[in-house]
Design an enzyme around this catalytic site. Structure first.
Site, PDB file in Angstrom:
ATOM      1  CB  THR A 192      -0.763   0.087   1.206  1.00  0.00           C
ATOM      2  OG1 THR A 192      -1.675  -1.124   1.187  1.00  0.00           O
ATOM      3  CG2 THR A 192      -1.719   1.304   1.617  1.00  0.00           C
ATOM      4  NE  ARG A 220      -8.908  -7.475   3.277  1.00  0.00           N
ATOM      5  CZ  ARG A 220      -7.846  -6.763   3.276  1.00  0.00           C
ATOM      6  NH1 ARG A 220      -7.582  -5.811   2.097  1.00  0.00           N
ATOM      7  NH2 ARG A 220      -7.080  -6.609   4.300  1.00  0.00           N
ATOM      8  CB  THR A 243       1.010   0.199   5.070  1.00  0.00           C
ATOM      9  OG1 THR A 243       1.173  -1.177   4.120  1.00  0.00           O
ATOM     10  CG2 THR A 243       2.420   0.546   5.684  1.00  0.00           C
TER      11      THR A 243
HETATM   12  N1  ASP Z   1      -3.559  -2.269   4.919  1.00  0.00           N
HETATM   13  C1  ASP Z   1      -3.903  -3.070   3.265  1.00  0.00           C
HETATM   14  C2  ASP Z   1      -5.002  -3.851   3.375  1.00  0.00           C
HETATM   15  O1  ASP Z   1      -5.282  -4.528   4.521  1.00  0.00           O
HETATM   16  C3  ASP Z   1      -2.671  -3.671   2.840  1.00  0.00           C
HETATM   17  C4  ASP Z   1      -1.250  -2.932   2.843  1.00  0.00           C
HETATM   18  O2  ASP Z   1      -0.879  -2.096   3.788  1.00  0.00           O
HETATM   19  O3  ASP Z   1      -0.497  -3.400   2.207  1.00  0.00           O
HETATM   20  O4  ASP Z   1      -5.711  -3.799   2.430  1.00  0.00           O
END
Ligand code: ASP
Length: 325
Positions: A192, A220, A243
């Site tokens: 992310t 999701r 993230t």
């Molecule tokens: N937090 C994000 C999610 O769960 C994934 C990420 O941070 O890479 O969708």
């Protein structure tokens, strides 16, 4: 000001940066030290630096922290290196469904989109929801339609495709078939992107954008488009972009928890962020990190994963970027 850093040296960044205008992250699910070559590392760091400089220019021209957050995140969304915009991960069904959110620390307004498939830069979709609709979160087809209606650049879903992510989905599906059950979550690699900024007027803003988790199922949605979980900003406390494994960040209300510790327990930023990541999130079993910035320009970027792509730029234009601890 020229940037001088050696990626391998930057791993011992000090815990708190001062006089920071903008910080960015490119995800906490980093390649392990064993597999990341210096040339791969350099590519990521250069892109983070480009995002910081794009946001910095915006701030220096007197524009708002919201403008800077959007400018920095667009640079990362447009890069196939990160799991946001072009280059995002695939769902179990082989689709790309994007989430993003933004919050204005001066007014408390916020906007978000989830499961969108055609908005070229989902962070601009989030901002449009905040500024041009009476709502906070729009999802799916409705959000895509809204973006078209307000004139944001839209693309075919195939624009977001990258061979690299497609191969990763195929690999994980193959392994699932062999094992007869879902692949362990450590393979779901995050990636992310996010930004937090402080403008000349002292206003804070935060934004986050993602493709979510590789191989995600059944519509999701993670923490990234959830205000208080993946993104939060208030001039009175701090701006936060998170993230990591979103389910944990939602259950821990991670971004707001940091602000709440500052607001009610009067903790300084770095301590609040450290406590939330290394105690609350850790105890819940979640992996990941946050970038945080307060109205005085203090910036802390704690994480409990192996690494986190991250960086910040100070008022005089000094850039610091890093991946590992
Ligand atoms: N937090 C994000 C999610 O769960 C994934 C990420 O941070 O890479 O969708």
């Amino acid at each position: 000001m020229p940037v001088s850093y050696s990626p391998r040296e930057m791993i011992s960044m000090p815990k708190v940066y001062e006089n920071v205008l903008l910080a960015v992250h490119g995800g906490a699910g980093v390649l392990t030290r064993e597999v990341v070559t210096p040339s791969i590392e350099q590519k990521y760091l250069l892109r983070l630096e480009a995002a910081l400089k794009a946001g910095y220019q915006v701030l220096k021209s007197g524009k708002s922290s919201l403008d800077a957050v959007v400018a920095a995140i667009k640079v990362l969304e447009n890069s196939p290196l990160f799991n946001a915009g072009k280059g995002a991960v695939f769902t179990h069904e082989g689709r790309i469904e994007l989430d993003a959110s933004i919050m204005d620390g001066s007014t408390g307004r916020a906007g978000a989109v989830a499961c969108v498939t055609t908005i070229k830069n989902p962070i601009t979709g989030a901002r449009a929801v905040m500024e041009r609709s009476p709502h906070v979160l729009l999802m799916g087809k409705g959000a895509d339609r809204f973006a078209r209606q307000v004139g944001l650049p839209v693309v075919e879903p195939s624009y977001f495709f990258t061979q690299r992510q497609w191969e990763r989905l195929k690999k994980i599906l193959r392994e699932e078939r062999q094992r007869g059950k879902a692949a362990p979550e450590r393979q779901q690699k995050f990636g992310t992107v996010g930004a937090v900024a402080r403008d000349i007027a002292g206003n804070l803003a935060a934004g986050t954008s993602t493709g979510g988790m590789l191989n995600k199922q059944f519509g999701r949605v993670g923490d990234s488009p959830i205000i208080g979980a993946g993104t939060y900003a208030s001039n009175d406390t701090c701006a936060v972009s998170a993230t990591g494994h979103g389910e944990y960040f939602m259950r821990c209300v991670t971004a707001y928890d940091i602000a709440a510790l500052m607001k009610y327990a009067k903790l300084p930023l770095a301590q609040a962020a450290h406590q939330v990541i290394h105690q609350s999130l850790e105890q819940a079993g979640g992996k990941g990190g946050v970038i945080t910035l307060d109205a005085h320009g203090n910036c802390a970027m704690p994480f409990n994963s192996e690494g986190m792509y991250r960086g910040c730029i100070t008022a005089d234009g000094t850039v610091a970027v890093a991946i590992f601890k």
